[in-house]
Design an enzyme around this catalytic site. Structure first.
Site, PDB file in Angstrom:
ATOM      1  N   ASP A   1      13.156 -19.355   2.690  1.00 14.17           N
ATOM      2  CA  ASP A   1      12.442 -20.651   2.035  1.00 14.17           C
ATOM      3  C   ASP A   1      12.711 -21.219   1.177  1.00 14.17           C
ATOM      4  OD1 ASP A   1      11.504 -19.409   5.039  1.00 14.17           O
ATOM      5  OD2 ASP A   1      10.081 -20.640   4.867  1.00 14.17           O
TER       6      ASP A   1
ATOM      7  N   ASP B   1      11.515 -12.983   2.991  1.00 10.71           N
ATOM      8  CA  ASP B   1      10.845 -13.966   4.169  1.00 10.71           C
ATOM      9  C   ASP B   1      10.614 -15.321   2.755  1.00 10.71           C
ATOM     10  OD1 ASP B   1      10.175 -14.918   6.166  1.00 10.71           O
ATOM     11  OD2 ASP B   1       8.789 -13.770   6.264  1.00 10.71           O
TER      12      ASP B   1
ATOM     13  N   TYR C   1       6.615  -5.695   6.912  1.00  9.90           N
ATOM     14  CA  TYR C   1       6.435  -5.844   8.325  1.00  9.90           C
ATOM     15  C   TYR C   1       5.756  -4.682   8.844  1.00  9.90           C
ATOM     16  CZ  TYR C   1       7.261 -10.317   6.427  1.00  9.90           C
ATOM     17  OH  TYR C   1       7.837 -11.654   5.539  1.00  9.90           O
TER      18      TYR C   1
ATOM     19  N   LYS D   1       8.863  -5.351  -7.635  1.00 13.34           N
ATOM     20  CA  LYS D   1       7.995  -6.112  -7.935  1.00 13.34           C
ATOM     21  C   LYS D   1       7.678  -4.497  -8.537  1.00 13.34           C
ATOM     22  CE  LYS D   1       4.273  -8.456  -9.339  1.00 13.34           C
ATOM     23  NZ  LYS D   1       4.145  -9.605 -10.661  1.00 13.34           N
TER      24      LYS D   1
ATOM     25  N   ASP E   1       8.089 -12.663  -9.250  1.00  9.97           N
ATOM     26  CA  ASP E   1       7.705 -13.641  -9.693  1.00  9.97           C
ATOM     27  C   ASP E   1       8.666 -14.592 -10.958  1.00  9.97           C
ATOM     28  OD1 ASP E   1       7.278 -11.244 -10.996  1.00  9.97           O
ATOM     29  OD2 ASP E   1       5.292 -12.321 -11.290  1.00  9.97           O
TER      30      ASP E   1
HETATM   31 MG    MG Z   1      10.323 -16.645   7.274  1.00 10.41          MG
END
Ligand code: MG
Ligand code: NAI
Length: 345
Positions: free
Chosen positions: A242, A238, A128, A180, A214
């Site tokens: 969700d 992020d 980011y 990861k 994963d």
């Molecule tokens: Mg988001």
């Protein structure tokens, strides 16, 4: 005793874009019914910032947050691809809001019951930082795309320590570090290393394990109850937040809090939902729960508890909910129903 304006806590209120003004209005109405401790300074950002002040992150908005050190924020639209940089990311950077806390728990049992999870997302680094560019080849100016992620040992250790301290304070027993490090051996390997170092200070008090992102995504679908807290780098946090929202009924059920050393901004996990904006159908629960986290932050845990109880009763006793939860109530009707519950207790 009723608090007088003199005793109220100044906070910045950013209605935001899309469904933002609708869920913010619902939240303010419900907080008022609770006897809100906040006095709002309304400021704009995102597309609304451009409309009102010609800037997606106007100076007046930044000054207000700088002064109050406390904000409740609706979602802000970010153009995809070209266009201005995310005002959300800029706000987090400006106030060094390094710790993003996203708790989810089941209120309406759906596909999953008894979910009670907290995701902590590193909020400033990783991919980011926007170190991105194209390399032109021949007559294609965008032939190659390059992105660089940046994690520092200090920032990784800081978010890990923040997560362990959160666990102690909230009675959480296990932290799972998501990475990861098999592929992004450096960028996420450092995150894992730093977390392992910090974990030693909490041995015997909070357990730590780790999982590749994963595998984590799959395990969250198969057996989410094995997790207690997840600590993630920025991008994985992020994405997985969700997914966590999906375990408890969707994006309408997921609050978030962004903490720095002296400033905190509370928001929903969801975005501005342009597909349903302006239709009075958005579920305001995410932002309501975010305002509950804000109440706890200012030491009003009793009000936060009353708020959560009123939401639970509205959903499970009155069976009133918005259409994302298979109900028929509008945003306003849902807010009015929560207010009735608050006023009757
Ligand atoms: Mg988001
Ligand atoms: P989104 O979260 O806005 O919407 C995804 C889906 O979930 C849509 O179908 C939407 O209708 C539904 N949804 C979201 N919140 C809901 C609610 N409260 N009640 C009922 N349904 C809800 O994600 P999307 O569409 O990818 O992003 C839209 C914009 O929001 C983009 O510009 C994005 O950059 C921005 N965004 C802003 C965030 C923030 O301000 N913190 C966070 C995420 C996205």
């Amino acid at each position: 005793m009723e608090s007088t304006p003199r005793h109220k806590i100044p906070a910045t209120l950013i209605p935001g874009d899309g469904i933002g003004p609708e869920v913010v209005a619902a939240t303010v109405q419900v907080l008022d019914a609770l006897g809100s401790p906040f006095i709002w300074d309304v400021q704009h950002a995102g597309i609304a910032g451009v409309t009102h002040c010609g800037d997606p992150l106007p100076d007046v908005t930044l000054e207000s947050v700088r002064k109050n050190k406390l904000a409740l924020k609706g979602p802000l639209t970010t153009p995809i691809g070209d266009g201005f940089r995310s005002s959300n990311v800029r706000l987090r950077e400006e106030f060094q809001l390094f710790g993003n806390v996203r708790p989810v728990h089941t209120i309406i049992p759906g596909r999953y019951d008894k979910i009670d999870l907290v995701l902590v997302r590193e909020n400033l680094g990783g991919f980011y930082v926007a170190h991105e560019y194209y390399i032109p080849v021949g007559d294609d100016p965008k032939a190659v795309a390059v992105a660089t992620g940046v994690n520092t040992r200090d920032a990784c250790a800081r978010i890990a320590r923040f997560a362990f301290e959160y666990a102690l304070k909230h009675g959480r027993k296990k932290i799972t570090v998501v990475h990861k490090a098999n592929i992004l051996k450096v960028l996420t390997g450092l995150f894992l290393d730093a977390a392992r170092d910090v974990a030693r200070d909490y041995e015997g008090r909070v357990e730590m394990n780790d999982i590749i992102v994963d595998a984590c995504a799959m395990q969250l679908v198969l057996n989410p109850w094995q997790f207690d807290m997840l600590v993630c780098t920025n991008l994985f946090g992020d994405i997985l937040s969700d997914q966590l929202a999906g375990l408890v009924g969707g994006l309408g059920m997921a609050p978030g809090a962004n903490y720095g050393t002296d400033t905190a901004i509370f928001e929903a996990v969801h975005g501005s939902a342009p597909d349903i904006a302006g239709k009075d159908v958005a579920n305001p629960i995410s932002l309501l729960l975010a305002s509950g986290l804000m109440l706890e932050h200012v030491g009003k845990g009793d009000l936060a508890q009353r708020l959560r109880t009123a939401i639970t009763q509205t959903l499970n006793t009155d069976h009133i909910c918005t259409r994302d939860l298979k109900g028929t109530a509008s945003t306003r009707e849902f807010a009015a129903a929560v207010v009735r519950r608050i006023e009757s207790t």
